[in-house]
Design an enzyme around this catalytic site. Structure first.
Site, PDB file in Angstrom:
ATOM      1  N   HIS A 276      10.459   1.677 -29.770  1.00  0.00           N
ATOM      2  CA  HIS A 276       8.996   1.202 -28.922  1.00  0.00           C
ATOM      3  C   HIS A 276       8.034   2.403 -29.400  1.00  0.00           C
ATOM      4  O   HIS A 276       6.698   2.212 -29.711  1.00  0.00           O
ATOM      5  CB  HIS A 276       9.151   1.035 -27.730  1.00  0.00           C
TER       6      HIS A 276
HETATM    7  C1  BDR Z   1      10.098   1.496 -23.281  1.00  0.00           C
HETATM    8  O1  BDR Z   1      10.864   1.488 -21.969  1.00  0.00           O
HETATM    9  C2  BDR Z   1      11.601   2.764 -22.328  1.00  0.00           C
HETATM   10  O2  BDR Z   1      12.847   2.727 -22.087  1.00  0.00           O
HETATM   11  C3  BDR Z   1      11.250   3.127 -23.861  1.00  0.00           C
HETATM   12  O3  BDR Z   1      11.250   4.576 -23.868  1.00  0.00           O
HETATM   13  C4  BDR Z   1      10.072   2.553 -23.846  1.00  0.00           C
HETATM   14  O4  BDR Z   1       9.018   3.412 -23.639  1.00  0.00           O
HETATM   15  C5  BDR Z   1      10.533   0.195 -23.765  1.00  0.00           C
HETATM   16  O5  BDR Z   1      10.494  -1.002 -22.908  1.00  0.00           O
END
Ligand code: BDR
Ligand code: CA
Length: 352
Positions: A276
């Site tokens: 992400h």
């Molecule tokens: C987001 O949540 C975190 O666990 C990841 O780093 C990312 O920023 C995705 O939902």
């Protein structure tokens, strides 16, 4: 390294945050002004240690790393070791950082930099929005002082990953998210709103890394062996071994990602991982990687099932000025190509 696009990265490092740091460090056009840390994936103090260690791995001991607020605005801190590992870096273990943590607070770092360089800096938030919310309470002009705000956060026309309608970064500190989204709305004028770009799960879940990508990255870095074996064994954690790649960045990525891939195999049905946060950094550096729609978004705080939902007014029924450009499409193949090429090049340069 002096790039032309000044960024402050606010992170909760975290496996994909660490890859976002590596992507930024590998991008010649990025000037990383500072990195600020917030609790989320792991406790904030672990976040800042991880962040300094990852930047050191990338050879970037020149970057200020500052700790912001270590807990959400009103809620107790929640972390997710099952997603990112007990220390937040999966199966990887990095040496403790040698460069000290900044003696400034992360919130001050954001405000001071924005005031010193008005209209220049893009803030990229990869974690809960606690630091940004506190910065906004102290400096309400922040949306105008920044060039823009790009966030990984929310689920727009997409299921959540933490609760049915809620994405992790918003879930952890919904009050902070409410403050941040509202601030960009309040700063809107008849000519539009200051730049705020949201990448939610609907686009960031297109950024999938699989073992073949890591092998390609290892080959681009000239690392031997290329880690196909170490990653393939990850499907059976009992058989897994640490990466023996010759290149330290490749070793780190293989060990960190194997944990993330095992998690996604359990919960998302594929052996690979959503990355992400690197997509958010890539889009901050090159907005042509995403297509957006400008709409009003608000955060649910009073739900019995939906607290932390990013409620997006696609039809304009609220009649409110839009506050966010929500990403509705991403060029994920091009992003993955750049990720492998750039981080592979950084790794090659750090091969000793
Ligand atoms: C987001 O949540 C975190 O666990 C990841 O780093 C990312 O920023 C995705 O939902
Ligand atoms: Ca994150």
């Amino acid at each position: 390294m002096t790039g032309t696009i000044p960024l402050i990265l606010d992170v909760d490092t975290g496996i994909d945050d660490s890859l976002a740091l590596l992507y930024a460090a590998a991008s010649p056009e990025a000037e990383i002004v500072a990195v600020t840390c917030v609790g989320g994936n792991v406790d904030a103090h672990q976040v800042e240690r991880n962040t300094r260690s990852v930047l050191e791995l990338a050879g970037r001991t020149d970057i200020e790393v500052a700790l912001g607020r270590d807990r959400p605005i009103v809620r107790p801190i929640e972390t997710t070791p099952e997603t990112h590992g007990p220390q937040g870096l999966g199966h990887a273990e990095l040496p403790p950082p040698s460069r000290p943590l900044s003696d400034r607070n992360g919130v001050d770092v954001i405000i001071d930099a924005a005031r010193r360089r008005p209209g220049e800096i893009t803030l990229v938030t990869c974690g809960p929005l606690t630091n940004l919310a506190i910065a906004l309470l102290r400096e309400p002009e922040l949306p105008h002082l920044l060039k823009g705000w790009v966030l990984m956060g929310g689920a727009y026309r997409h299921p959540g990953n933490t609760a049915p309608t809620t994405e992790w970064n918003i879930h952890c500190d919904p009050e902070a998210a409410k403050i941040a989204f509202a601030a960009w709305g309040e700063s809107a004028t008849a000519n539009g709103h200051p730049r705020a770009v949201a990448l939610g799960l609907d686009v960031t879940e297109q950024a999938k890394i699989v073992p073949d990508d890591v092998v390609a990255l290892a080959r681009a870095a000239g690392s031997t062996p290329d880690d196909s074996l170490a990653l393939a064994r990850g499907e059976d954690p009992m058989q897994a071994t640490r990466s023996v790649a010759s290149n330290p960045i490749v070793r780190y990525i293989a060990d960190a990602l194997r944990f993330y891939m095992e998690f996604h195999a359990r919960y998302d049905g594929f052996y690979g991982a959503f990355i992400h946060d690197p997509l958010a950094v890539a889009a901050a550096l090159d907005p042509s990687l995403i297509r957006t729609r400008t709409i009003a978004v608000d955060i649910e705080l009073g739900g019995t099932l939906t607290t932390g939902e990013t409620v997006a007014d696609w039809r304009g029924v609220w009649g409110q000025p839009p506050n966010v450009d929500v990403a509705v499409e991403a060029d994920a193949p091009e992003f993955m190509r750049r990720f492998v090429e750039r981080v592979g090049r950084l790794a090659a340069a750090r091969s000793t």
